[in-house]
Design a protein around this motif. Structure first.
Motif, PDB file in Angstrom:
ATOM      1  N   PRO A 320       0.810  -1.203   0.000  1.00 38.27           N
ATOM      2  CA  PRO A 320       0.000   0.000   0.000  1.00 38.27           C
ATOM      3  C   PRO A 320       0.839   1.247   0.000  1.00 38.27           C
ATOM      4  N   PRO A 321       0.362   2.322  -0.642  1.00 37.92           N
ATOM      5  CA  PRO A 321       1.087   3.571  -0.621  1.00 37.92           C
ATOM      6  C   PRO A 321       1.011   4.214   0.740  1.00 37.92           C
ATOM      7  N   ASN A 322       1.969   5.095   1.000  1.00 36.24           N
ATOM      8  CA  ASN A 322       1.970   5.811   2.254  1.00 36.24           C
ATOM      9  C   ASN A 322       0.771   6.732   2.303  1.00 36.24           C
ATOM     10  N   SER A 323       0.204   6.904   3.491  1.00 37.66           N
ATOM     11  CA  SER A 323      -0.988   7.720   3.634  1.00 37.66           C
ATOM     12  C   SER A 323      -0.689   9.199   3.656  1.00 37.66           C
ATOM     13  N   GLU A 324       0.610   9.581   3.676  1.00 37.81           N
ATOM     14  CA  GLU A 324       0.954  10.984   3.699  1.00 37.81           C
ATOM     15  C   GLU A 324       0.608  11.646   2.373  1.00 37.81           C
ATOM     16  N   ASN A 325       0.443  12.984   2.413  1.00 32.96           N
ATOM     17  CA  ASN A 325       0.179  13.722   1.185  1.00 32.96           C
ATOM     18  C   ASN A 325       1.396  13.649   0.293  1.00 32.96           C
ATOM     19  N   ARG A 326       1.178  13.333  -0.986  1.00 32.19           N
ATOM     20  CA  ARG A 326       2.278  13.195  -1.922  1.00 32.19           C
ATOM     21  C   ARG A 326       1.966  13.975  -3.183  1.00 32.19           C
ATOM     22  N   THR A 327       3.000  14.402  -3.871  1.00 27.50           N
ATOM     23  CA  THR A 327       2.811  15.076  -5.140  1.00 27.50           C
ATOM     24  C   THR A 327       2.523  14.043  -6.209  1.00 27.50           C
ATOM     25  N   PRO A 328       1.866  14.446  -7.339  1.00 28.82           N
ATOM     26  CA  PRO A 328       1.564  13.484  -8.405  1.00 28.82           C
ATOM     27  C   PRO A 328       2.835  12.828  -8.925  1.00 28.82           C
ATOM     28  N   LEU A 329       2.698  11.574  -9.332  1.00 26.76           N
ATOM     29  CA  LEU A 329       3.838  10.823  -9.854  1.00 26.76           C
ATOM     30  C   LEU A 329       4.378  11.489 -11.109  1.00 26.76           C
ATOM     31  N   GLN A 330       5.674  11.705 -11.145  1.00 27.26           N
ATOM     32  CA  GLN A 330       6.307  12.314 -12.299  1.00 27.26           C
ATOM     33  C   GLN A 330       6.883  11.216 -13.180  1.00 27.26           C
ATOM     34  N   VAL A 331       6.262  11.009 -14.317  1.00 25.29           N
ATOM     35  CA  VAL A 331       6.695   9.954 -15.227  1.00 25.29           C
ATOM     36  C   VAL A 331       7.729  10.519 -16.176  1.00 25.29           C
ATOM     37  N   ARG A 332       8.907   9.954 -16.144  1.00 25.50           N
ATOM     38  CA  ARG A 332       9.957  10.429 -17.034  1.00 25.50           C
ATOM     39  C   ARG A 332      10.838   9.251 -17.440  1.00 25.50           C
ATOM     40  N   THR A 333      11.502   9.408 -18.564  1.00 23.24           N
ATOM     41  CA  THR A 333      12.458   8.387 -18.966  1.00 23.24           C
ATOM     42  C   THR A 333      13.655   8.435 -18.031  1.00 23.24           C
ATOM     43  N   PRO A 334      14.071   7.309 -17.468  1.00 11.31           N
ATOM     44  CA  PRO A 334      15.235   7.335 -16.582  1.00 11.31           C
ATOM     45  C   PRO A 334      16.456   7.871 -17.317  1.00 11.31           C
ATOM     46  N   LYS A 335      17.185   8.728 -16.641  1.00 10.50           N
ATOM     47  CA  LYS A 335      18.444   9.229 -17.193  1.00 10.50           C
ATOM     48  C   LYS A 335      19.596   8.597 -16.449  1.00 10.50           C
ATOM     49  N   THR A 336      20.655   8.310 -17.165  1.00  6.58           N
ATOM     50  CA  THR A 336      21.805   7.685 -16.522  1.00  6.58           C
ATOM     51  C   THR A 336      22.576   8.717 -15.721  1.00  6.58           C
ATOM     52  N   ARG A 406       6.468  17.369 -17.861  1.00  6.28           N
ATOM     53  CA  ARG A 406       6.007  16.265 -17.006  1.00  6.28           C
ATOM     54  C   ARG A 406       4.493  16.116 -17.068  1.00  6.28           C
ATOM     55  N   MET A 407       3.792  17.245 -17.079  1.00  3.22           N
ATOM     56  CA  MET A 407       2.333  17.195 -17.177  1.00  3.22           C
ATOM     57  C   MET A 407       1.899  16.635 -18.525  1.00  3.22           C
ATOM     58  N   ALA A 408       2.609  17.001 -19.581  1.00  2.66           N
ATOM     59  CA  ALA A 408       2.288  16.466 -20.907  1.00  2.66           C
ATOM     60  C   ALA A 408       2.546  14.975 -20.964  1.00  2.66           C
ATOM     61  N   GLN A 409       3.636  14.526 -20.330  1.00  2.00           N
ATOM     62  CA  GLN A 409       3.920  13.087 -20.263  1.00  2.00           C
ATOM     63  C   GLN A 409       2.782  12.358 -19.556  1.00  2.00           C
ATOM     64  N   GLU A 410       2.353  12.907 -18.429  1.00  2.00           N
ATOM     65  CA  GLU A 410       1.269  12.270 -17.674  1.00  2.00           C
ATOM     66  C   GLU A 410      -0.023  12.262 -18.490  1.00  2.00           C
ATOM     67  N   TYR A 411      -0.285  13.368 -19.213  1.00  4.42           N
ATOM     68  CA  TYR A 411      -1.478  13.452 -20.043  1.00  4.42           C
ATOM     69  C   TYR A 411      -1.449  12.372 -21.130  1.00  4.42           C
ATOM     70  N   LEU A 412      -0.299  12.251 -21.809  1.00  2.00           N
ATOM     71  CA  LEU A 412      -0.184  11.232 -22.858  1.00  2.00           C
ATOM     72  C   LEU A 412      -0.308   9.828 -22.284  1.00  2.00           C
ATOM     73  N   ARG A 413       0.276   9.624 -21.109  1.00  2.00           N
ATOM     74  CA  ARG A 413       0.179   8.300 -20.494  1.00  2.00           C
ATOM     75  C   ARG A 413      -1.263   7.946 -20.169  1.00  2.00           C
ATOM     76  N   VAL A 414      -1.984   8.905 -19.581  1.00  2.00           N
ATOM     77  CA  VAL A 414      -3.381   8.657 -19.211  1.00  2.00           C
ATOM     78  C   VAL A 414      -4.231   8.428 -20.451  1.00  2.00           C
ATOM     79  N   GLN A 415      -4.011   9.273 -21.500  1.00  2.00           N
ATOM     80  CA  GLN A 415      -4.772   9.097 -22.726  1.00  2.00           C
ATOM     81  C   GLN A 415      -4.500   7.738 -23.359  1.00  2.00           C
ATOM     82  N   SER A 416      -3.232   7.322 -23.339  1.00  2.00           N
ATOM     83  CA  SER A 416      -2.886   6.005 -23.894  1.00  2.00           C
ATOM     84  C   SER A 416      -3.549   4.895 -23.092  1.00  2.00           C
TER      85      SER A 416
END
Length: 481
Positions: A320-336, A406-416
């Motif tokens: 389960p996720p932590n019950s604390e307030n958290r910011t929205p998940l930021q989906v990004r390509t991992p960078k080395t 980041r918001m555009a990434q999340e939007y595209l992910r949700v739409q997909s």
């Protein structure tokens, strides 16, 4: 490997440190040395206990946890104790997160490949582990030596298995699809572990939801996003290992050879880690994982947001996720991290494995392009949703731009995801209609079969009656002798 029957009274228990595929794991002292005691809680776990006892008694390898012996009353295993805990805890759970280098990351994956290649090559019966994942990889010697544990799901490689074992985030698709699978399922799991130690992110954390959501995504071809600037030989090996078709994946011995050739670019893997002081654990529950980030030059960056959506835990269940307030998940390509740039010369290394055509980098947003700060994938959005090019000299403008990306990434992910779900809904509706038609046809056939049985019974009765009458007539017409 020689192991012995151990008297339970010779063991001095200290504390419970976690769980395995079955039972509770305790830290204890036996004959003056620290050991891990694995117990069972019910008769239902006895089969898994016997499997692990049988398999561990066959193996002897520096990268596989050692079995000292077992107790019969009460039933338990006495095993080597890993003072540095699991690789999972080092990657995600410790607070503060310990730093490690590229050399450590590659060395852990190589050592895992050594252990699994040994299992796959055992004679006369080789073994498939079937549950490779960081919670089942233990660390000793200040984090420099890796050992594979938890053989409660291992099986003989000579028998192709069809039952569903393992944990969703690391599980090969053929395993949960119910298909026949072979030792190549361990190769798939190894590739997810490689991605995880390089990015220091939990695989498929952006998917969220239940383990079924992860399995469905993997079934549809989803894999962890490719890593920006990852040297080609490592990327090629990783993508070959998580290929949908098991036959296209390399053998673990080939993985071992390729990783060994790459290690010359990663000196320093034997340098001890500066591990924080915390209660030692052989198998700590991933649900206690911390989402603290750690980032420094020369060390592995975590690249994780504060909203850590937990991947399946040690027993394959979603934590389960932590019950604390958290910011929205930021989906990004991992960078080395920065230390990969020093290894760029390895990109020219002749790849020892066959060529592989994997997913294109364009399939995953990977940050600003050279000619335009806005990736072309976002230019396909409606005009009012497209990120505006930033002013490169303004830190505030760059911050707004990155947030918009980041918001555009999340939007595209949700739409997909919505599109995939709608398509799946249509497929399920068609399947349901087909099933209803088949049920109706089946019901009609059952009724017709029942009617035919009744008609047959009636005809048999009539036939018997006619035969009786015929016999009577024949007897009456016979002349008296």
């Amino acid at each position: 490997m020689v192991f012995e029957d151990i008297k339970f009274n010779d063991i001095l228990f200290e504390a419970s440190v976690g769980r395995g595929t079955f039972g509770v794991v305790f830290k204890a002292v036996w004959r003056g040395k620290d050991v891990a005691i694995k117990t069972i809680e019910s008769d239902a776990e006895r089969n898994a206990f016997l499997v692990e006892l049988r398999q561990l008694s066959r193996v002897s390898h520096p990268n596989i946890v050692k079995l000292y012996g077992s107790c019969q009353d009460p039933v338990c295993l006495v095993m080597e104790y890993a003072e540095c805990g699991s690789l999972y805890n080092l990657l995600h759970s410790a607070d503060p997160l310990p730093h490690y280098t590229a050399a450590h990351a590659m060395s852990w994956c190589l050592q895992c490949a050594h252990g699994v290649a040994y299992l796959h090559a055992m004679k006369p019966k080789a073994l498939i582990h079937r549950d490779l994942k960081p919670p089942n990889l233990l660390l000793v010697a200040r984090g420099t030596v890796l050992k594979i544990c938890d053989f409660g799901t291992a099986c003989d490689i000579q028998t192709y298995m069809t039952n569903n074992k393992g944990s969703a985030a690391w599980m090969a698709p053929e395993v949960f699809e119910g298909s026949n699978y072979s030792e190549k399922c361990d190769v798939f799991s190894w590739s997810i572990i490689l991605w995880e130690v390089i990015t220091r992110r939990k695989p498929f954390e952006e998917i969220g939801g239940s383990a079924f959501c992860i399995m469905w995504a993997v079934h549809r071809g989803t894999r962890p996003p490719l890593i920006k600037d990852l040297p080609e030989p490592i990327e090629t090996l990783m993508t070959r290992c998580w290929d949908k078709e098991p036959s296209q994946r390399p053998s673990m011995s080939e993985v071992q050879d390729t990783m060994s050739s790459l290690m010359k670019y990663f000196p320093g893997s034997d340098e001890p880690l500066d591990l924080p002081h915390h209660p030692s654990s052989t198998r700590s529950d991933p649900s206690s994982a911390s989402s603290t980030d750690s980032c420094a030059e020369g060390t592995l960056n975590s690249n994780r947001s504060d909203d850590t959506r937990h991947a399946p835990g040690a027993d394959g269940e979603e934590t389960p996720p932590n019950s604390e307030n958290r910011t929205p998940l930021q989906v990004r390509t991992p960078k080395t991290p920065l230390w990969w740039s020093a290894m760029s010369r390895a990109s020219s290394l002749e790849n020892q494995s066959p060529a592989y055509v994997g997913p294109s980098r364009e399939s995953v947003p990977s940050g600003p392009e050279e000619d335009s700060p806005v990736p072309s994938v976002y230019l396909k959005l409606d005009h009012h949703l497209q990120p505006l090019a930033p002013c490169p000299n303004s830190r505030e403008s760059m911050a707004v731009f990155e947030e918009h990306i980041r918001m555009a990434q999340e939007y595209l992910r949700v739409q997909s995801e919505i599109t995939h779900l709608l398509n799946r809904k249509e497929e399920l509706v068609v399947e349901l209609e087909q099933e209803q038609k088949e049920q109706q046809t089946s019901s009609r056939l059952v009724q017709e079969h029942s009617k035919l049985l009744e008609d047959n019974s009636s005809l048999v009765t009539v036939c018997q009656d006619l035969r009786s009458k015929l016999s009577l007539i024949q007897s009456q017409n016979q002349p008296y002798s």
